[in-house]
Design a protein around this motif. Structure first.
Motif, PDB file in Angstrom:
ATOM      1  N   ALA A 103       0.863  -1.148   0.159  1.00 52.33           N
ATOM      2  CA  ALA A 103      -0.011   0.006   0.008  1.00 52.33           C
ATOM      3  C   ALA A 103       0.775   1.149   0.043  1.00 52.33           C
ATOM      4  O   ALA A 103       0.694   2.256  -0.815  1.00 52.33           O
ATOM      5  CB  ALA A 103      -0.692  -0.025   1.177  1.00 52.33           C
ATOM      6  N   ALA A 104       2.098   1.256   0.651  1.00 53.19           N
ATOM      7  CA  ALA A 104       2.669   2.486   0.940  1.00 53.19           C
ATOM      8  C   ALA A 104       3.448   2.700  -0.708  1.00 53.19           C
ATOM      9  O   ALA A 104       3.639   3.825  -0.886  1.00 53.19           O
ATOM     10  CB  ALA A 104       3.900   2.239   1.944  1.00 53.19           C
ATOM     11  N   GLN A 105       3.802   1.599  -1.105  1.00 51.65           N
ATOM     12  CA  GLN A 105       4.627   1.829  -2.303  1.00 51.65           C
ATOM     13  C   GLN A 105       3.687   2.054  -3.485  1.00 51.65           C
ATOM     14  O   GLN A 105       4.332   2.829  -4.716  1.00 51.65           O
ATOM     15  CB  GLN A 105       5.235   0.540  -2.615  1.00 51.65           C
ATOM     16  N   THR A 106       2.581   2.235  -3.315  1.00 52.35           N
ATOM     17  CA  THR A 106       1.527   2.756  -4.439  1.00 52.35           C
ATOM     18  C   THR A 106       1.517   4.445  -4.325  1.00 52.35           C
ATOM     19  O   THR A 106       1.182   5.210  -5.504  1.00 52.35           O
ATOM     20  CB  THR A 106       0.079   2.335  -4.151  1.00 52.35           C
ATOM     21  N   ASN A 107       1.992   4.798  -3.395  1.00 58.64           N
ATOM     22  CA  ASN A 107       2.133   6.195  -3.102  1.00 58.64           C
ATOM     23  C   ASN A 107       3.726   7.038  -3.251  1.00 58.64           C
ATOM     24  O   ASN A 107       4.353   6.395  -2.541  1.00 58.64           O
ATOM     25  CB  ASN A 107       1.551   6.772  -1.896  1.00 58.64           C
ATOM     26  N   PRO A 108       3.938   7.745  -4.014  1.00 60.68           N
ATOM     27  CA  PRO A 108       5.265   8.416  -4.277  1.00 60.68           C
ATOM     28  C   PRO A 108       5.729   9.037  -3.026  1.00 60.68           C
ATOM     29  O   PRO A 108       4.999   9.815  -2.201  1.00 60.68           O
ATOM     30  CB  PRO A 108       5.127   9.336  -5.134  1.00 60.68           C
ATOM     31  N   GLY A 109       6.857   8.518  -2.417  1.00 65.53           N
ATOM     32  CA  GLY A 109       7.427   9.214  -1.328  1.00 65.53           C
ATOM     33  C   GLY A 109       7.001   8.550   0.123  1.00 65.53           C
ATOM     34  O   GLY A 109       7.793   8.972   1.129  1.00 65.53           O
ATOM     35  N   GLU A 110       5.921   7.775   0.059  1.00 63.49           N
ATOM     36  CA  GLU A 110       5.582   7.388   1.301  1.00 63.49           C
ATOM     37  C   GLU A 110       6.385   6.577   2.244  1.00 63.49           C
ATOM     38  O   GLU A 110       6.528   6.537   3.399  1.00 63.49           O
ATOM     39  CB  GLU A 110       4.045   6.653   1.205  1.00 63.49           C
ATOM     40  N   LEU A 111       7.310   5.730   1.443  1.00 66.47           N
ATOM     41  CA  LEU A 111       7.901   4.419   2.164  1.00 66.47           C
ATOM     42  C   LEU A 111       8.942   5.345   2.817  1.00 66.47           C
ATOM     43  O   LEU A 111       9.324   4.992   3.817  1.00 66.47           O
ATOM     44  CB  LEU A 111       8.482   3.526   1.298  1.00 66.47           C
ATOM     45  N   MET A 112       9.640   6.166   2.151  1.00 65.56           N
ATOM     46  CA  MET A 112      10.943   6.856   2.840  1.00 65.56           C
ATOM     47  C   MET A 112      10.360   7.792   3.843  1.00 65.56           C
ATOM     48  O   MET A 112      11.126   8.152   4.891  1.00 65.56           O
ATOM     49  CB  MET A 112      11.706   7.486   1.790  1.00 65.56           C
ATOM     50  N   ARG A 113       9.232   8.446   3.790  1.00 65.25           N
ATOM     51  CA  ARG A 113       8.798   9.379   4.835  1.00 65.25           C
ATOM     52  C   ARG A 113       8.671   8.404   6.039  1.00 65.25           C
ATOM     53  O   ARG A 113       8.974   8.932   7.322  1.00 65.25           O
ATOM     54  CB  ARG A 113       7.389   9.804   4.405  1.00 65.25           C
ATOM     55  N   ALA A 114       7.892   7.303   6.002  1.00 64.01           N
ATOM     56  CA  ALA A 114       7.971   6.493   7.269  1.00 64.01           C
ATOM     57  C   ALA A 114       9.287   6.014   7.520  1.00 64.01           C
ATOM     58  O   ALA A 114       9.423   5.828   8.932  1.00 64.01           O
ATOM     59  CB  ALA A 114       7.075   4.990   6.782  1.00 64.01           C
ATOM     60  N   HIS A 115      10.136   5.577   6.946  1.00 68.88           N
ATOM     61  CA  HIS A 115      11.588   5.380   7.408  1.00 68.88           C
ATOM     62  C   HIS A 115      12.195   6.679   8.160  1.00 68.88           C
ATOM     63  O   HIS A 115      12.788   6.369   9.250  1.00 68.88           O
ATOM     64  CB  HIS A 115      12.599   5.100   6.100  1.00 68.88           C
ATOM     65  N   VAL A 116      12.163   7.739   7.477  1.00 74.30           N
ATOM     66  CA  VAL A 116      12.657   8.844   8.264  1.00 74.30           C
ATOM     67  C   VAL A 116      12.116   8.914   9.490  1.00 74.30           C
ATOM     68  O   VAL A 116      12.717   9.438  10.392  1.00 74.30           O
ATOM     69  CB  VAL A 116      12.583   9.982   7.240  1.00 74.30           C
ATOM     70  N   ALA A 117      10.732   9.016   9.664  1.00 72.90           N
ATOM     71  CA  ALA A 117      10.000   9.486  10.672  1.00 72.90           C
ATOM     72  C   ALA A 117      10.269   8.266  11.814  1.00 72.90           C
ATOM     73  O   ALA A 117      10.401   8.611  12.927  1.00 72.90           O
ATOM     74  CB  ALA A 117       8.509   9.503  10.418  1.00 72.90           C
ATOM     75  N   LEU A 118      10.448   7.238  11.479  1.00 71.04           N
ATOM     76  CA  LEU A 118      10.427   6.121  12.518  1.00 71.04           C
ATOM     77  C   LEU A 118      11.794   5.311  12.667  1.00 71.04           C
ATOM     78  O   LEU A 118      11.940   4.921  13.584  1.00 71.04           O
ATOM     79  CB  LEU A 118       9.619   4.858  12.293  1.00 71.04           C
ATOM     80  N   GLU A 119      12.799   5.697  11.843  1.00 71.34           N
ATOM     81  CA  GLU A 119      14.095   4.960  11.986  1.00 71.34           C
ATOM     82  C   GLU A 119      15.350   6.018  12.226  1.00 71.34           C
ATOM     83  O   GLU A 119      16.057   5.736  12.733  1.00 71.34           O
ATOM     84  CB  GLU A 119      14.385   4.001  10.904  1.00 71.34           C
ATOM     85  N   ARG A 120      15.103   7.221  11.505  1.00 66.60           N
ATOM     86  CA  ARG A 120      16.219   8.212  11.347  1.00 66.60           C
ATOM     87  C   ARG A 120      16.478   8.943  12.333  1.00 66.60           C
ATOM     88  O   ARG A 120      16.405  10.162  12.427  1.00 66.60           O
ATOM     89  CB  ARG A 120      16.457   8.746  10.148  1.00 66.60           C
ATOM     90  N   ARG A 121      16.268   8.407  13.847  1.00 63.02           N
ATOM     91  CA  ARG A 121      16.213   9.390  14.886  1.00 63.02           C
ATOM     92  C   ARG A 121      17.680   9.766  15.389  1.00 63.02           C
ATOM     93  O   ARG A 121      18.647   8.907  15.092  1.00 63.02           O
ATOM     94  CB  ARG A 121      15.324   8.597  16.096  1.00 63.02           C
ATOM     95  N   SER A 122      17.705  10.563  16.152  1.00 67.12           N
ATOM     96  CA  SER A 122      19.141  11.092  16.376  1.00 67.12           C
ATOM     97  C   SER A 122      19.581  10.107  17.566  1.00 67.12           C
ATOM     98  O   SER A 122      18.910   9.599  18.208  1.00 67.12           O
ATOM     99  CB  SER A 122      19.361  12.496  16.864  1.00 67.12           C
ATOM    100  N   ALA A 123      21.008   9.928  17.924  1.00 68.20           N
ATOM    101  CA  ALA A 123      21.350   9.385  19.163  1.00 68.20           C
ATOM    102  C   ALA A 123      21.017   9.810  20.334  1.00 68.20           C
ATOM    103  O   ALA A 123      20.744   8.911  21.248  1.00 68.20           O
ATOM    104  CB  ALA A 123      22.889   9.163  18.794  1.00 68.20           C
ATOM    105  N   THR A 124      20.910  11.268  20.437  1.00 70.42           N
ATOM    106  CA  THR A 124      20.556  11.919  21.617  1.00 70.42           C
ATOM    107  C   THR A 124      19.246  11.357  21.781  1.00 70.42           C
ATOM    108  O   THR A 124      18.945  11.071  23.100  1.00 70.42           O
ATOM    109  CB  THR A 124      20.639  13.165  21.650  1.00 70.42           C
ATOM    110  N   THR A 125      18.132  11.487  21.091  1.00 72.84           N
ATOM    111  CA  THR A 125      16.970  11.026  21.250  1.00 72.84           C
ATOM    112  C   THR A 125      16.702   9.697  21.811  1.00 72.84           C
ATOM    113  O   THR A 125      15.974   9.439  22.628  1.00 72.84           O
ATOM    114  CB  THR A 125      15.923  11.106  20.119  1.00 72.84           C
ATOM    115  N   ALA A 126      17.582   8.647  21.122  1.00 74.40           N
ATOM    116  CA  ALA A 126      17.376   7.288  21.207  1.00 74.40           C
ATOM    117  C   ALA A 126      17.993   6.866  22.741  1.00 74.40           C
ATOM    118  O   ALA A 126      17.499   6.116  23.456  1.00 74.40           O
ATOM    119  CB  ALA A 126      18.135   6.523  20.423  1.00 74.40           C
ATOM    120  N   THR A 127      19.215   7.775  22.897  1.00 70.24           N
ATOM    121  CA  THR A 127      19.586   7.527  24.345  1.00 70.24           C
ATOM    122  C   THR A 127      18.740   7.940  25.655  1.00 70.24           C
ATOM    123  O   THR A 127      18.516   7.442  26.529  1.00 70.24           O
ATOM    124  CB  THR A 127      20.996   8.271  24.431  1.00 70.24           C
TER     125      THR A 127
END
Length: 293
Positions: free
Chosen positions: A249-273
């Motif tokens: 479903a996400a891949q039927t919409n341009p950009g949705e997959l990477m927006r999800a990756h950025v929002a959920l996975e690309r957090r800073s080390a400070t935030t994770a700590t």
């Protein structure tokens, strides 16, 4: 969502012999087998019912005993190997999908058009078109073997680790076919997994978190041999279905997959700590992977 084969695992052995092939054994034999001849090599495939165990060691032990008997009973042959690479164990091949290895599970659901629109943010027509172009044509061009899916391996690995399975079995377990159809705006979606090798007893099941997860999944109940393993296989396949549906479903919409990756996975080390510190302070540090019902 029901497995279409019982709990079975296979091992192959080889022995060399320079004669014509023998006739197949009778159907009343204690196990079923298939054989091939190549030059003076005989390849045997034995199939056994292994109850609630995934069955690797069980099948190997039984095949070893059968091979010993064959070598002693038939003159003019010699030992080749207890495993001849045509099982096929932990390798992507066509034969597992043809003859079966483990459990064959078909999952399917029909998603109403309003859910497709409001929750998946797509349409049944887009999903069906993407499945043909990506999973079918794309996999064909890449040379895929009896497989047409987006990412079965991701869900399988998480589920296998949480329930004490042999994680290497995702190699053949991830071979499967996704089907998507537009049914007057509703979405028919299905995932078929013909090579699920899972068990609820045996190696890897003694860890506390594994036992807890299997109990929460209802796989520690008193049932007929093999029923708990079949229940687990259906849950594995259902998890794959949900993950496949979401990604497609996400891949039927341009950009949705990477927006999800950025929002959920690309957090800073400070935030994770900070999150880990807060969790530890609350006395609830996560140390295991768990799966809910």
């Amino acid at each position: 969502m029901t497995p279409t084969s019982g709990a079975a695992s296979s091992k192959r052995s080889t022995a060399s012999r320079a004669t014509t092939p023998a006739s197949p054994s009778s159907a009343s034999a204690p196990c079923t087998r298939t054989h091939w001849w190549t030059a003076n090599l005989l390849f045997l495939r034995f199939e056994f019912s292994t109850g609630d165990a995934s069955g690797h060691n069980t099948a190997t032990l039984a095949a070893d005993a059968l091979l010993t008997h064959i070598l002693g009973a038939i003159p003019g042959i010699s030992y080749g190997s207890i495993s001849a690479n045509s099982c096929t164990d932990k390798k992507a091949t066509a034969i597992n999908g043809i003859l079966g290895r483990g459990k064959n599970v078909v999952t399917e659901l029909l998603v109403p058009r309003d859910i497709v629109r409001d929750r998946l943010h797509t349409t049944a027509a887009k999903m069906a078109e993407l499945n043909v172009r990506k999973n079918l044509i794309g996999t064909l061009l890449a040379g895929g073997i009896r497989s047409a899916n987006a990412h079965y391996a991701n869900m399988l690995l998480g589920f296998y680790l949480a329930t004490g399975q042999d994680a290497a079995n995702i190699v053949q377990g991830s071979q499967g076919v996704t089907v998507a159809e537009d049914r007057d705006g509703d979405l028919y979606f299905s995932c078929t997994l013909p090579n699920l090798i899972v068990g609820t007893v045996g190696n890897g099941k003694g860890l506390d978190f594994v036992e807890e997860n299997l109990a929460r999944l209802g796989c520690r109940e008193e049932r007929e041999p093999g029923e708990n393993a079949r229940r687990l296989a259906v849950m594995v396949a259902s998890t794959v279905l949900c993950g496949e549906l979401s990604l497609m479903a996400a891949q039927t919409n341009p950009g949705e997959l990477m927006r999800a990756h950025v929002a959920l996975e690309r957090r800073s080390a400070t935030t994770a700590t900070a999150e880990v510190t807060a969790t530890a302070t609350a006395g609830a540090a996560a140390t295991t992977t768990k799966i809910g019902r």
